[in-house]
Scaffold this motif. Sequence first.
Motif, PDB file in Angstrom:
ATOM      1  N   UNK A  75       1.762   9.314  51.086  1.00 31.15           N
ATOM      2  CA  UNK A  75       1.923  10.767  51.179  1.00 31.15           C
ATOM      3  C   UNK A  75       2.467  11.367  49.882  1.00 31.15           C
ATOM      4  N   UNK A  76       3.434  10.712  49.278  1.00 28.90           N
ATOM      5  CA  UNK A  76       4.017  11.256  48.039  1.00 28.90           C
ATOM      6  C   UNK A  76       2.963  11.318  46.937  1.00 28.90           C
ATOM      7  N   UNK A  77       2.178  10.261  46.795  1.00 25.58           N
ATOM      8  CA  UNK A  77       1.118  10.239  45.785  1.00 25.58           C
ATOM      9  C   UNK A  77       0.096  11.340  46.053  1.00 25.58           C
ATOM     10  N   UNK A  78      -0.287  11.492  47.313  1.00 25.01           N
ATOM     11  CA  UNK A  78      -1.229  12.542  47.704  1.00 25.01           C
ATOM     12  C   UNK A  78      -0.699  13.919  47.342  1.00 25.01           C
ATOM     13  N   UNK A  79       0.569  14.165  47.676  1.00 26.74           N
ATOM     14  CA  UNK A  79       1.175  15.461  47.388  1.00 26.74           C
ATOM     15  C   UNK A  79       1.315  15.703  45.891  1.00 26.74           C
ATOM     16  N   UNK A  80       1.704  14.680  45.143  1.00 23.44           N
ATOM     17  CA  UNK A  80       1.825  14.839  43.697  1.00 23.44           C
ATOM     18  C   UNK A  80       0.477  15.172  43.064  1.00 23.44           C
ATOM     19  N   UNK A  81      -0.571  14.489  43.500  1.00 24.12           N
ATOM     20  CA  UNK A  81      -1.906  14.778  42.972  1.00 24.12           C
ATOM     21  C   UNK A  81      -2.316  16.210  43.282  1.00 24.12           C
ATOM     22  N   UNK A  82      -2.080  16.634  44.521  1.00 21.14           N
ATOM     23  CA  UNK A  82      -2.435  17.997  44.910  1.00 21.14           C
ATOM     24  C   UNK A  82      -1.628  19.027  44.127  1.00 21.14           C
ATOM     25  N   UNK A  83      -0.332  18.773  43.967  1.00 23.52           N
ATOM     26  CA  UNK A  83       0.513  19.725  43.233  1.00 23.52           C
ATOM     27  C   UNK A  83       0.157  19.779  41.749  1.00 23.52           C
ATOM     28  N   UNK A  84      -0.247  18.649  41.189  1.00 24.79           N
ATOM     29  CA  UNK A  84      -0.670  18.659  39.785  1.00 24.79           C
ATOM     30  C   UNK A  84      -1.928  19.502  39.610  1.00 24.79           C
TER      31      UNK A  84
END
Length: 119
Positions: A75-84
């Motif tokens: 989830x953290x990786x997914x969110x970081x990618x989306x936020x980037x």
Amino acid sequence: MKDDGRPLFLRIAEQIEGSIVDGSLAEEAQVPSTNELAAFHRINPATAAKGVNQLVADGVLYKRRGIGMFVATGARTLLLERRREEFAQEYLAPLLAEARKLGMDADQVRKMIDTWEEA
């Protein structure tokens, strides 16, 4: 929770996302229940549930029947990618558009950023 005009359920979802991104909610950690979120924010439990369910639909949270909601692995990786990606759309695209208007290329913008970082 600050009222910025966006629906409450989105603000609940973003608050949980923020806790995942900053590490205060780790992967596989249990998230507060919708009743706990509702009580804390003084909102309707259905509103809190809508925010949590949005995160389930996005693959950020998952439900363990009879136990509660948990942060999904990755989830953290997914969110970081989306936020980037959101960062690039919200900040970089306008920055580069303005730079082009000023006759600047990407290298000049990079040098300007480096100079500001050093200051």
